[in-house]
Design a protein around this motif. Structure first.
Motif, PDB file in Angstrom:
ATOM      1  N   ASN A 234       0.826  -1.203   0.000  1.00 42.49           N
ATOM      2  CA  ASN A 234       0.000   0.000   0.000  1.00 42.49           C
ATOM      3  C   ASN A 234       0.866   1.262   0.000  1.00 42.49           C
ATOM      4  N   GLN A 235       1.851   1.293   0.883  1.00 43.49           N
ATOM      5  CA  GLN A 235       2.735   2.460   0.988  1.00 43.49           C
ATOM      6  C   GLN A 235       3.563   2.636  -0.277  1.00 43.49           C
ATOM      7  N   TRP A 236       4.003   1.559  -0.865  1.00 42.64           N
ATOM      8  CA  TRP A 236       4.798   1.619  -2.096  1.00 42.64           C
ATOM      9  C   TRP A 236       3.992   2.244  -3.231  1.00 42.64           C
ATOM     10  N   ILE A 237       2.720   1.845  -3.365  1.00 43.80           N
ATOM     11  CA  ILE A 237       1.869   2.405  -4.413  1.00 43.80           C
ATOM     12  C   ILE A 237       1.576   3.874  -4.129  1.00 43.80           C
ATOM     13  N   ARG A 238       1.432   4.231  -2.857  1.00 44.99           N
ATOM     14  CA  ARG A 238       1.227   5.641  -2.498  1.00 44.99           C
ATOM     15  C   ARG A 238       2.394   6.505  -2.965  1.00 44.99           C
ATOM     16  N   GLU A 239       3.599   5.996  -2.790  1.00 43.17           N
ATOM     17  CA  GLU A 239       4.786   6.757  -3.208  1.00 43.17           C
ATOM     18  C   GLU A 239       4.857   6.888  -4.730  1.00 43.17           C
ATOM     19  N   LEU A 240       4.529   5.813  -5.449  1.00 45.34           N
ATOM     20  CA  LEU A 240       4.501   5.879  -6.914  1.00 45.34           C
ATOM     21  C   LEU A 240       3.431   6.861  -7.380  1.00 45.34           C
ATOM     22  N   HIS A 241       2.305   6.847  -6.694  1.00 47.07           N
ATOM     23  CA  HIS A 241       1.205   7.734  -7.045  1.00 47.07           C
ATOM     24  C   HIS A 241       1.625   9.193  -6.900  1.00 47.07           C
ATOM     25  N   MET A 258      -2.696  17.916  -4.696  1.00 45.16           N
ATOM     26  CA  MET A 258      -3.359  16.705  -5.172  1.00 45.16           C
ATOM     27  C   MET A 258      -2.776  15.431  -4.561  1.00 45.16           C
ATOM     28  N   VAL A 259      -1.781  15.553  -3.709  1.00 49.66           N
ATOM     29  CA  VAL A 259      -1.196  14.379  -3.052  1.00 49.66           C
ATOM     30  C   VAL A 259      -1.953  14.104  -1.754  1.00 49.66           C
ATOM     31  N   PRO A 260      -2.658  12.977  -1.653  1.00 50.90           N
ATOM     32  CA  PRO A 260      -3.426  12.666  -0.440  1.00 50.90           C
ATOM     33  C   PRO A 260      -2.519  12.454   0.768  1.00 50.90           C
ATOM     34  N   ASP A 261      -3.044  12.746   1.952  1.00 50.19           N
ATOM     35  CA  ASP A 261      -2.259  12.612   3.180  1.00 50.19           C
ATOM     36  C   ASP A 261      -2.840  11.561   4.127  1.00 50.19           C
ATOM     37  N   TYR A 262      -3.499  10.552   3.571  1.00 52.60           N
ATOM     38  CA  TYR A 262      -4.095   9.492   4.388  1.00 52.60           C
ATOM     39  C   TYR A 262      -3.813   8.135   3.747  1.00 52.60           C
ATOM     40  N   VAL A 263      -4.162   7.083   4.427  1.00 56.06           N
ATOM     41  CA  VAL A 263      -3.898   5.725   3.946  1.00 56.06           C
ATOM     42  C   VAL A 263      -4.730   5.444   2.695  1.00 56.06           C
ATOM     43  N   MET A 264      -4.088   4.982   1.655  1.00 53.90           N
ATOM     44  CA  MET A 264      -4.794   4.682   0.409  1.00 53.90           C
ATOM     45  C   MET A 264      -5.783   3.546   0.607  1.00 53.90           C
ATOM     46  N   GLY A 265      -7.031   3.769   0.202  1.00 53.45           N
ATOM     47  CA  GLY A 265      -8.074   2.772   0.353  1.00 53.45           C
ATOM     48  C   GLY A 265      -9.030   3.076   1.473  1.00 53.45           C
ATOM     49  N   CYS A 266      -8.618   3.956   2.405  1.00 54.92           N
ATOM     50  CA  CYS A 266      -9.520   4.352   3.483  1.00 54.92           C
ATOM     51  C   CYS A 266     -10.720   5.095   2.904  1.00 54.92           C
ATOM     52  N   LYS A 267     -10.451   5.916   1.892  1.00 56.22           N
ATOM     53  CA  LYS A 267     -11.502   6.523   1.093  1.00 56.22           C
ATOM     54  C   LYS A 267     -11.519   5.821  -0.254  1.00 56.22           C
ATOM     55  N   ARG A 268     -12.550   6.056  -1.016  1.00 61.68           N
ATOM     56  CA  ARG A 268     -12.696   5.382  -2.297  1.00 61.68           C
ATOM     57  C   ARG A 268     -11.523   5.702  -3.218  1.00 61.68           C
TER      58      ARG A 268
END
Length: 480
Positions: A234-241, A258-268
Protein backbone atom coordinates in the motif's frame (compact mmCIF):
# COMPACT_ATOMS: atom_id res chain seq x y z
CA UNK A 1 -40.79 -20.56 -7.41
CA UNK A 2 -43.68 -19.19 -9.47
CA UNK A 3 -44.21 -16.10 -7.30
CA UNK A 4 -46.38 -13.13 -8.16
CA UNK A 5 -44.43 -9.89 -7.84
CA UNK A 6 -44.64 -6.18 -8.61
CA UNK A 7 -41.72 -3.81 -9.17
CA UNK A 8 -42.38 -0.17 -8.29
CA UNK A 9 -40.00 2.30 -9.95
CA UNK A 10 -39.87 6.06 -9.50
CA UNK A 11 -38.10 6.60 -12.82
CA UNK A 12 -39.61 6.55 -16.29
CA UNK A 13 -37.54 3.54 -17.30
CA UNK A 14 -35.13 1.07 -15.74
CA UNK A 15 -31.46 1.73 -15.05
CA UNK A 16 -31.32 3.11 -11.52
CA UNK A 17 -28.01 4.93 -11.10
CA UNK A 18 -27.44 4.85 -14.85
CA UNK A 19 -30.85 6.39 -15.52
CA UNK A 20 -30.64 9.22 -13.00
CA UNK A 21 -26.99 10.11 -13.58
CA UNK A 22 -26.12 11.37 -17.06
CA UNK A 23 -23.47 14.00 -16.40
CA UNK A 24 -20.59 14.47 -18.89
CA UNK A 25 -18.00 11.71 -18.73
CA UNK A 26 -20.02 9.35 -16.53
CA UNK A 27 -18.64 5.83 -16.47
CA UNK A 28 -18.05 2.76 -14.32
CA UNK A 29 -14.85 1.90 -12.44
CA UNK A 30 -15.47 -1.87 -12.64
CA UNK A 31 -14.60 -3.78 -15.85
CA UNK A 32 -17.58 -4.16 -18.16
CA UNK A 33 -17.56 -7.96 -18.20
CA UNK A 34 -17.61 -8.01 -14.40
CA UNK A 35 -20.19 -5.25 -14.05
CA UNK A 36 -22.90 -7.47 -15.53
CA UNK A 37 -25.14 -10.30 -14.41
CA UNK A 38 -23.75 -13.83 -14.48
CA UNK A 39 -27.07 -15.02 -15.96
CA UNK A 40 -27.07 -12.42 -18.77
CA UNK A 41 -23.55 -12.05 -20.09
CA UNK A 42 -22.64 -9.60 -22.84
CA UNK A 43 -19.63 -10.33 -25.02
CA UNK A 44 -19.59 -7.19 -27.18
CA UNK A 45 -18.84 -4.41 -24.69
CA UNK A 46 -17.22 -1.49 -26.49
CA UNK A 47 -14.71 -0.61 -23.74
CA UNK A 48 -12.91 -2.28 -20.85
CA UNK A 49 -14.67 0.18 -18.52
CA UNK A 50 -18.15 1.00 -19.77
CA UNK A 51 -19.67 4.45 -19.99
CA UNK A 52 -23.06 5.18 -18.48
CA UNK A 53 -25.11 5.07 -21.66
CA UNK A 54 -23.93 1.59 -22.61
CA UNK A 55 -24.62 0.23 -19.13
CA UNK A 56 -28.18 1.54 -19.22
CA UNK A 57 -28.71 -0.01 -22.66
CA UNK A 58 -27.44 -3.33 -21.27
CA UNK A 59 -29.88 -3.14 -18.36
CA UNK A 60 -32.75 -2.35 -20.71
CA UNK A 61 -31.88 -5.34 -22.91
CA UNK A 62 -31.86 -7.53 -19.79
CA UNK A 63 -35.25 -6.11 -18.79
CA UNK A 64 -36.81 -6.91 -22.17
CA UNK A 65 -35.10 -10.29 -22.46
CA UNK A 66 -36.82 -11.52 -19.30
CA UNK A 67 -40.17 -9.89 -20.24
CA UNK A 68 -40.53 -7.91 -17.02
CA UNK A 69 -42.70 -5.19 -18.52
CA UNK A 70 -45.98 -6.53 -17.19
CA UNK A 71 -44.61 -6.67 -13.64
CA UNK A 72 -43.33 -3.11 -13.30
CA UNK A 73 -44.97 0.24 -12.57
CA UNK A 74 -42.92 3.21 -13.77
CA UNK A 75 -43.20 6.83 -12.63
CA UNK A 76 -44.52 5.62 -9.28
CA UNK A 77 -43.41 6.55 -5.78
CA UNK A 78 -44.00 4.81 -2.47
CA UNK A 79 -45.34 7.30 0.08
CA UNK A 80 -46.20 4.89 2.88
CA UNK A 81 -45.29 1.35 3.90
CA UNK A 82 -47.10 -0.15 6.89
CA UNK A 83 -46.82 -3.61 8.39
CA UNK A 84 -50.29 -4.74 9.46
CA UNK A 85 -49.96 -6.98 12.52
CA UNK A 86 -53.44 -8.40 12.03
CA UNK A 87 -53.30 -9.35 8.35
CA UNK A 88 -49.53 -10.07 8.35
CA UNK A 89 -49.19 -7.99 5.18
CA UNK A 90 -47.26 -4.92 4.07
CA UNK A 91 -49.74 -2.20 3.09
CA UNK A 92 -48.21 0.07 0.48
CA UNK A 93 -49.44 3.49 -0.62
CA UNK A 94 -48.36 4.44 -4.15
CA UNK A 95 -48.37 7.83 -5.84
CA UNK A 96 -48.62 8.22 -9.61
CA UNK A 97 -49.81 11.19 -11.66
CA UNK A 98 -50.99 12.86 -8.47
CA UNK A 99 -53.24 9.94 -7.51
CA UNK A 100 -52.71 7.53 -4.61
CA UNK A 101 -53.59 3.85 -4.54
CA UNK A 102 -53.12 1.13 -1.93
CA UNK A 103 -51.92 -2.42 -2.35
CA UNK A 104 -50.89 -5.21 0.02
CA UNK A 105 -47.93 -7.59 -0.25
CA UNK A 106 -46.65 -10.55 1.74
CA UNK A 107 -42.98 -9.58 1.42
CA UNK A 108 -41.37 -6.18 0.87
CA UNK A 109 -37.98 -5.93 -0.85
CA UNK A 110 -36.14 -2.61 -1.07
CA UNK A 111 -33.87 -2.29 -4.08
CA UNK A 112 -33.39 1.47 -3.76
CA UNK A 113 -29.82 1.24 -2.50
CA UNK A 114 -28.06 4.07 -0.71
CA UNK A 115 -26.89 6.36 -3.50
CA UNK A 116 -29.88 8.16 -4.91
CA UNK A 117 -30.58 11.27 -2.81
CA UNK A 118 -28.24 14.16 -3.71
CA UNK A 119 -26.07 15.70 -1.02
CA UNK A 120 -25.75 19.44 -1.64
CA UNK A 121 -22.84 19.77 0.76
CA UNK A 122 -24.61 21.57 3.60
CA UNK A 123 -22.98 24.89 2.74
CA UNK A 124 -24.31 28.08 4.23
CA UNK A 125 -26.14 30.39 1.84
CA UNK A 126 -26.87 27.90 -0.97
CA UNK A 127 -30.37 29.35 -1.34
CA UNK A 128 -28.94 32.87 -1.85
CA UNK A 129 -27.01 32.05 -5.01
CA UNK A 130 -28.74 33.53 -8.10
CA UNK A 131 -26.77 31.69 -10.78
CA UNK A 132 -27.24 28.17 -12.13
CA UNK A 133 -26.94 25.36 -9.53
CA UNK A 134 -26.44 21.83 -10.81
CA UNK A 135 -25.99 18.56 -8.94
CA UNK A 136 -24.29 15.75 -10.83
CA UNK A 137 -27.26 13.44 -10.34
CA UNK A 138 -29.63 16.04 -11.82
CA UNK A 139 -27.64 17.19 -14.85
CA UNK A 140 -29.66 19.24 -17.39
CA UNK A 141 -29.25 17.98 -20.95
CA UNK A 142 -29.23 21.50 -22.37
CA UNK A 143 -26.62 22.99 -20.00
CA UNK A 144 -24.21 25.17 -21.99
CA UNK A 145 -20.92 26.00 -20.27
CA UNK A 146 -19.30 27.83 -23.19
CA UNK A 147 -17.90 31.18 -22.14
CA UNK A 148 -18.98 30.64 -18.52
CA UNK A 149 -17.17 30.93 -15.22
CA UNK A 150 -17.81 27.58 -13.57
CA UNK A 151 -17.34 26.44 -9.99
CA UNK A 152 -16.89 22.70 -9.39
CA UNK A 153 -17.31 21.54 -5.78
CA UNK A 154 -15.88 18.14 -4.88
CA UNK A 155 -13.01 15.79 -5.61
CA UNK A 156 -14.77 12.43 -5.65
CA UNK A 157 -15.81 9.99 -8.37
CA UNK A 158 -18.20 12.27 -10.25
CA UNK A 159 -15.84 15.25 -10.04
CA UNK A 160 -12.86 13.47 -11.58
CA UNK A 161 -15.08 12.33 -14.48
CA UNK A 162 -16.84 15.64 -15.08
CA UNK A 163 -13.81 17.92 -14.95
CA UNK A 164 -11.83 16.46 -17.90
CA UNK A 165 -15.02 16.13 -19.93
CA UNK A 166 -16.24 19.72 -19.59
CA UNK A 167 -12.83 21.33 -20.17
CA UNK A 168 -12.51 19.22 -23.32
CA UNK A 169 -16.01 19.73 -24.72
CA UNK A 170 -16.72 23.33 -23.71
CA UNK A 171 -14.79 26.56 -24.10
CA UNK A 172 -15.00 27.46 -20.43
CA UNK A 173 -13.86 30.95 -19.56
CA UNK A 174 -12.69 29.95 -16.08
CA UNK A 175 -13.06 26.82 -13.96
CA UNK A 176 -12.61 27.08 -10.20
CA UNK A 177 -12.20 23.71 -8.51
CA UNK A 178 -13.12 23.67 -4.81
CA UNK A 179 -11.36 20.76 -3.14
CA UNK A 180 -11.53 19.79 0.52
CA UNK A 181 -9.33 16.68 0.41
CA UNK A 182 -7.25 15.16 -2.35
CA UNK A 183 -8.26 11.76 -3.70
CA UNK A 184 -6.22 8.80 -4.88
CA UNK A 185 -6.78 8.83 -8.64
CA UNK A 186 -4.99 5.87 -10.25
CA UNK A 187 -4.63 5.24 -14.01
CA UNK A 188 -7.79 3.88 -15.63
CA UNK A 189 -5.91 2.24 -18.52
CA UNK A 190 -9.04 2.42 -20.64
CA UNK A 191 -9.15 0.74 -24.04
CA UNK A 192 -11.70 -0.22 -26.67
CA UNK A 193 -12.42 -3.84 -27.58
CA UNK A 194 -11.87 -4.81 -31.21
CA UNK A 195 -14.44 -6.85 -33.13
CA UNK A 196 -12.01 -9.75 -33.20
CA UNK A 197 -11.66 -9.78 -29.40
CA UNK A 198 -15.43 -9.53 -28.93
CA UNK A 199 -15.95 -12.43 -31.32
CA UNK A 200 -13.46 -14.50 -29.34
CA UNK A 201 -15.14 -13.66 -26.01
CA UNK A 202 -18.50 -14.70 -27.47
CA UNK A 203 -17.22 -18.27 -27.74
CA UNK A 204 -17.92 -20.34 -24.62
CA UNK A 205 -16.13 -20.58 -22.21
CA UNK A 206 -13.67 -17.79 -23.06
CA UNK A 207 -15.98 -14.95 -22.04
CA UNK A 208 -16.77 -16.64 -18.73
CA UNK A 209 -13.08 -17.27 -18.00
CA UNK A 210 -12.23 -13.67 -18.83
CA UNK A 211 -14.94 -12.43 -16.49
CA UNK A 212 -13.76 -14.59 -13.60
CA UNK A 213 -10.18 -13.50 -14.23
CA UNK A 214 -11.22 -9.90 -13.59
CA UNK A 215 -12.96 -11.02 -10.39
CA UNK A 216 -9.92 -12.94 -9.09
CA UNK A 217 -7.57 -10.03 -9.83
CA UNK A 218 -9.72 -7.73 -7.68
CA UNK A 219 -9.98 -10.24 -4.85
CA UNK A 220 -6.17 -10.53 -4.79
CA UNK A 221 -5.85 -6.75 -4.78
CA UNK A 222 -8.15 -6.68 -1.77
CA UNK A 223 -5.79 -8.92 0.16
CA UNK A 224 -2.70 -6.78 -0.41
CA UNK A 225 -4.12 -3.25 -0.62
CA UNK A 226 -7.04 -3.41 1.82
CA UNK A 227 -6.92 -6.46 4.08
CA UNK A 228 -3.17 -6.41 4.84
CA UNK A 229 -2.55 -2.77 4.03
CA UNK A 230 0.25 -2.47 6.60
CA UNK A 231 2.54 -4.96 4.82
CA UNK A 232 4.12 -2.34 2.57
CA UNK A 233 2.49 -2.73 -0.84
CA UNK A 234 0.00 0.00 0.00
CA UNK A 235 2.74 2.46 0.99
CA UNK A 236 4.80 1.62 -2.10
CA UNK A 237 1.87 2.40 -4.41
CA UNK A 238 1.23 5.64 -2.50
CA UNK A 239 4.79 6.76 -3.21
CA UNK A 240 4.50 5.88 -6.91
CA UNK A 241 1.20 7.73 -7.05
CA UNK A 242 2.74 10.91 -5.58
CA UNK A 243 5.59 10.78 -8.13
CA UNK A 244 3.08 10.37 -10.94
CA UNK A 245 1.14 13.43 -9.81
CA UNK A 246 4.26 15.61 -9.77
CA UNK A 247 5.13 14.32 -13.22
CA UNK A 248 1.76 15.03 -14.85
CA UNK A 249 0.78 18.35 -13.20
CA UNK A 250 2.88 21.33 -14.25
CA UNK A 251 1.91 23.72 -11.44
CA UNK A 252 3.88 22.67 -8.35
CA UNK A 253 1.34 24.08 -5.89
CA UNK A 254 -1.52 22.27 -7.60
CA UNK A 255 0.52 19.06 -7.73
CA UNK A 256 1.26 19.13 -4.01
CA UNK A 257 -2.40 19.86 -3.25
CA UNK A 258 -3.36 16.70 -5.17
CA UNK A 259 -1.20 14.38 -3.05
CA UNK A 260 -3.43 12.67 -0.44
CA UNK A 261 -2.26 12.61 3.18
CA UNK A 262 -4.10 9.49 4.39
CA UNK A 263 -3.90 5.73 3.95
CA UNK A 264 -4.79 4.68 0.41
CA UNK A 265 -8.07 2.77 0.35
CA UNK A 266 -9.52 4.35 3.48
CA UNK A 267 -11.50 6.52 1.09
CA UNK A 268 -12.70 5.38 -2.30
CA UNK A 269 -9.88 4.85 -4.80
CA UNK A 270 -10.71 6.56 -8.10
CA UNK A 271 -9.50 5.85 -11.62
CA UNK A 272 -8.99 8.22 -14.55
CA UNK A 273 -6.60 8.65 -17.46
CA UNK A 274 -7.45 12.34 -18.00
CA UNK A 275 -7.99 13.97 -14.61
CA UNK A 276 -4.46 15.07 -13.68
CA UNK A 277 -3.57 16.26 -17.19
CA UNK A 278 -6.84 18.26 -17.32
CA UNK A 279 -5.54 20.30 -14.39
CA UNK A 280 -2.96 21.80 -16.77
CA UNK A 281 -5.68 23.53 -18.84
CA UNK A 282 -5.39 27.35 -18.84
CA UNK A 283 -8.95 27.74 -17.50
CA UNK A 284 -8.27 25.59 -14.40
CA UNK A 285 -7.94 27.19 -10.97
CA UNK A 286 -7.76 25.41 -7.60
CA UNK A 287 -9.08 26.73 -4.30
CA UNK A 288 -8.63 24.27 -1.45
CA UNK A 289 -8.74 26.80 1.38
CA UNK A 290 -12.24 25.80 2.42
CA UNK A 291 -15.72 27.10 1.52
CA UNK A 292 -17.23 29.54 4.02
CA UNK A 293 -20.52 30.29 2.30
CA UNK A 294 -22.37 30.98 -0.92
CA UNK A 295 -23.71 34.42 -1.73
CA UNK A 296 -25.79 35.83 -4.59
CA UNK A 297 -22.85 35.91 -6.99
CA UNK A 298 -20.83 32.84 -6.10
CA UNK A 299 -18.67 31.22 -3.42
CA UNK A 300 -16.71 32.75 -0.58
CA UNK A 301 -13.72 30.75 0.68
CA UNK A 302 -11.14 31.40 3.36
CA UNK A 303 -8.80 32.84 0.74
CA UNK A 304 -10.97 34.45 -1.94
CA UNK A 305 -14.38 35.47 -3.30
CA UNK A 306 -15.39 33.85 -6.59
CA UNK A 307 -18.06 35.22 -8.92
CA UNK A 308 -19.54 32.27 -10.81
CA UNK A 309 -22.10 31.77 -13.57
CA UNK A 310 -22.59 28.08 -12.79
CA UNK A 311 -21.90 25.99 -9.70
CA UNK A 312 -21.63 22.23 -10.14
CA UNK A 313 -22.14 20.25 -6.94
CA UNK A 314 -20.14 17.02 -7.31
CA UNK A 315 -20.82 16.39 -3.63
CA UNK A 316 -22.15 12.86 -3.72
CA UNK A 317 -25.18 11.42 -2.00
CA UNK A 318 -26.90 11.75 1.35
CA UNK A 319 -26.48 8.34 2.95
CA UNK A 320 -28.04 9.50 6.22
CA UNK A 321 -31.46 10.28 4.78
CA UNK A 322 -31.39 7.17 2.57
CA UNK A 323 -31.23 5.00 5.69
CA UNK A 324 -33.10 7.36 7.98
CA UNK A 325 -35.55 4.64 8.93
CA UNK A 326 -32.74 2.80 10.72
CA UNK A 327 -31.75 5.57 13.10
CA UNK A 328 -34.93 7.29 14.30
CA UNK A 329 -37.39 6.16 16.95
CA UNK A 330 -40.58 4.52 15.68
CA UNK A 331 -39.99 5.40 12.05
CA UNK A 332 -41.12 2.70 9.68
CA UNK A 333 -38.48 0.63 8.04
CA UNK A 334 -38.51 1.35 4.36
CA UNK A 335 -36.26 3.68 2.38
CA UNK A 336 -37.69 3.31 -1.10
CA UNK A 337 -36.69 5.81 -3.73
CA UNK A 338 -37.60 9.37 -2.63
CA UNK A 339 -40.31 9.51 0.00
CA UNK A 340 -41.01 10.10 3.66
CA UNK A 341 -42.14 7.18 5.77
CA UNK A 342 -44.38 8.08 8.62
CA UNK A 343 -45.68 4.95 10.27
CA UNK A 344 -45.45 5.05 14.09
CA UNK A 345 -45.61 1.78 15.98
CA UNK A 346 -43.81 1.48 19.34
CA UNK A 347 -44.02 -2.31 19.22
CA UNK A 348 -41.92 -2.52 16.06
CA UNK A 349 -39.27 0.15 16.43
CA UNK A 350 -35.88 -0.89 15.18
CA UNK A 351 -33.51 1.47 16.94
CA UNK A 352 -33.42 4.34 19.33
CA UNK A 353 -31.81 7.55 18.17
CA UNK A 354 -28.03 7.36 18.32
CA UNK A 355 -27.81 3.57 18.33
CA UNK A 356 -25.76 1.57 15.85
CA UNK A 357 -27.40 0.35 12.68
CA UNK A 358 -27.90 -3.41 12.89
CA UNK A 359 -28.60 -5.90 10.14
CA UNK A 360 -27.83 -9.47 9.22
CA UNK A 361 -25.40 -9.20 6.27
CA UNK A 362 -27.09 -5.98 5.15
CA UNK A 363 -30.16 -7.92 3.98
CA UNK A 364 -32.33 -8.81 6.98
CA UNK A 365 -33.38 -6.57 9.88
CA UNK A 366 -34.19 -7.30 13.53
CA UNK A 367 -37.86 -7.11 14.55
CA UNK A 368 -39.04 -6.33 11.02
CA UNK A 369 -41.10 -9.20 9.52
CA UNK A 370 -40.94 -10.03 5.82
CA UNK A 371 -38.68 -7.13 4.90
CA UNK A 372 -35.34 -7.40 3.11
CA UNK A 373 -33.07 -5.02 1.25
CA UNK A 374 -30.66 -5.19 -1.65
CA UNK A 375 -27.50 -3.11 -1.11
CA UNK A 376 -28.40 -2.22 2.44
CA UNK A 377 -25.97 -1.17 5.16
CA UNK A 378 -22.71 -3.14 5.49
CA UNK A 379 -22.70 -4.33 1.88
CA UNK A 380 -20.83 -1.58 -0.01
CA UNK A 381 -17.52 -2.37 -1.69
CA UNK A 382 -14.29 -0.57 -2.39
CA UNK A 383 -12.56 -3.18 -4.54
CA UNK A 384 -14.88 -5.32 -6.67
CA UNK A 385 -18.21 -5.50 -8.50
CA UNK A 386 -21.36 -4.60 -6.60
CA UNK A 387 -23.30 -6.71 -9.14
CA UNK A 388 -21.73 -9.79 -7.56
CA UNK A 389 -23.00 -8.66 -4.15
CA UNK A 390 -26.49 -8.11 -5.55
CA UNK A 391 -26.61 -11.64 -6.92
CA UNK A 392 -25.47 -13.05 -3.56
CA UNK A 393 -28.19 -11.10 -1.76
CA UNK A 394 -30.89 -12.21 -4.19
CA UNK A 395 -29.90 -15.85 -3.71
CA UNK A 396 -29.96 -15.42 0.08
CA UNK A 397 -33.47 -13.96 -0.08
CA UNK A 398 -34.66 -16.81 -2.30
CA UNK A 399 -33.20 -19.37 0.13
CA UNK A 400 -35.00 -17.81 3.11
CA UNK A 401 -38.30 -17.65 1.22
CA UNK A 402 -37.90 -21.35 0.42
CA UNK A 403 -37.37 -22.01 4.13
CA UNK A 404 -40.55 -20.05 4.83
CA UNK A 405 -42.51 -22.26 2.45
CA UNK A 406 -40.97 -25.43 3.87
CA UNK A 407 -41.98 -24.35 7.39
CA UNK A 408 -45.50 -23.55 6.12
CA UNK A 409 -45.42 -20.19 7.89
CA UNK A 410 -46.40 -16.67 6.87
CA UNK A 411 -43.61 -14.56 8.35
CA UNK A 412 -39.85 -14.55 8.84
CA UNK A 413 -37.20 -12.39 10.45
CA UNK A 414 -33.65 -12.94 11.69
CA UNK A 415 -33.18 -13.92 15.31
CA UNK A 416 -31.85 -11.24 17.62
CA UNK A 417 -28.94 -13.53 18.52
CA UNK A 418 -27.89 -13.88 14.86
CA UNK A 419 -28.04 -10.12 14.35
CA UNK A 420 -26.09 -9.35 17.52
CA UNK A 421 -23.38 -11.93 16.76
CA UNK A 422 -22.82 -10.61 13.27
CA UNK A 423 -22.84 -6.96 14.31
CA UNK A 424 -20.31 -7.58 17.08
CA UNK A 425 -18.06 -9.29 14.55
CA UNK A 426 -18.59 -6.48 12.02
CA UNK A 427 -17.64 -3.79 14.56
CA UNK A 428 -14.43 -5.62 15.51
CA UNK A 429 -13.43 -6.11 11.90
CA UNK A 430 -14.27 -2.62 10.64
CA UNK A 431 -12.42 -1.03 13.56
CA UNK A 432 -9.25 -2.98 12.72
CA UNK A 433 -9.58 -2.51 8.96
CA UNK A 434 -8.26 0.08 6.54
CA UNK A 435 -11.60 1.89 6.95
CA UNK A 436 -10.99 2.46 10.65
CA UNK A 437 -11.74 5.93 12.07
CA UNK A 438 -8.05 6.26 12.93
CA UNK A 439 -7.03 6.13 9.25
CA UNK A 440 -9.28 8.86 7.83
CA UNK A 441 -12.67 10.52 7.83
CA UNK A 442 -14.76 9.54 4.82
CA UNK A 443 -18.29 9.52 3.43
CA UNK A 444 -18.38 5.82 4.31
CA UNK A 445 -18.89 6.97 7.92
CA UNK A 446 -21.65 9.47 7.09
CA UNK A 447 -24.40 9.51 9.72
CA UNK A 448 -22.99 6.82 11.99
CA UNK A 449 -23.01 7.90 15.66
CA UNK A 450 -19.63 6.21 16.19
CA UNK A 451 -18.10 7.34 12.88
CA UNK A 452 -17.77 3.78 11.65
CA UNK A 453 -17.91 2.96 7.93
CA UNK A 454 -21.35 1.41 8.32
CA UNK A 455 -21.99 1.22 4.57
CA UNK A 456 -19.15 -1.23 3.91
CA UNK A 457 -18.61 -4.96 3.87
CA UNK A 458 -15.32 -5.60 5.74
CA UNK A 459 -14.26 -8.71 3.87
CA UNK A 460 -13.83 -10.15 0.39
CA UNK A 461 -16.66 -10.83 -2.03
CA UNK A 462 -15.84 -14.51 -1.83
CA UNK A 463 -16.47 -14.48 1.92
CA UNK A 464 -19.81 -12.74 1.38
CA UNK A 465 -20.81 -15.39 -1.14
CA UNK A 466 -19.83 -18.14 1.31
CA UNK A 467 -21.86 -16.63 4.15
CA UNK A 468 -24.99 -15.92 2.13
CA UNK A 469 -25.07 -19.08 -0.02
CA UNK A 470 -25.56 -21.45 2.91
CA UNK A 471 -27.75 -19.76 5.50
CA UNK A 472 -28.44 -21.85 8.63
CA UNK A 473 -32.14 -22.03 9.36
CA UNK A 474 -31.29 -21.44 13.03
CA UNK A 475 -30.53 -17.78 12.24
CA UNK A 476 -34.20 -17.11 11.48
CA UNK A 477 -37.54 -17.46 13.15
CA UNK A 478 -40.63 -18.38 11.18
CA UNK A 479 -44.12 -17.74 12.50
CA UNK A 480 -47.78 -17.05 11.62
Amino acid sequence: MDLEFTVIERGSTIGGTWYWNNYPGIGCDVPSHLYSFSFFLKSNWTHFFSYGGEIQRYLRSCFYHFSLGENIEFDTEITRAYWNENTRLWEITKLKDGKTTNESFNILISCAGGLHRPNWGGFRGVEKYKGVKVHTTRWPKDLDLNGKTVGLIGSGASSIQILPSIVKNFKIKKLVHFQRNAAFVLPRNQFAYSNRVNSFLAIYPFGVIYRWLQYVIREIRFIFLWRFYKLGVNQWIRELHAKGIRKHIKDEKVAEAMVPDYVMGCKRILISDEFYTALNEPCYNLDNSGILELNERGIVTKSDKHQLDVIVFATGFDLTSNFKFLTEVNICYVYFLVFTVFKHNPNMKMLKGGEDIKTLWGIFYPNVPNFVSILGPMTGLGHNSIIFMIECQIQAIINVIKMLFDERKDCFMPTEKAVEEWNEEWVDRIESSIWSRSNCVSWYQQGDPNNRAWGLWPGSCTEYWWRTSKIPESKFKFFN
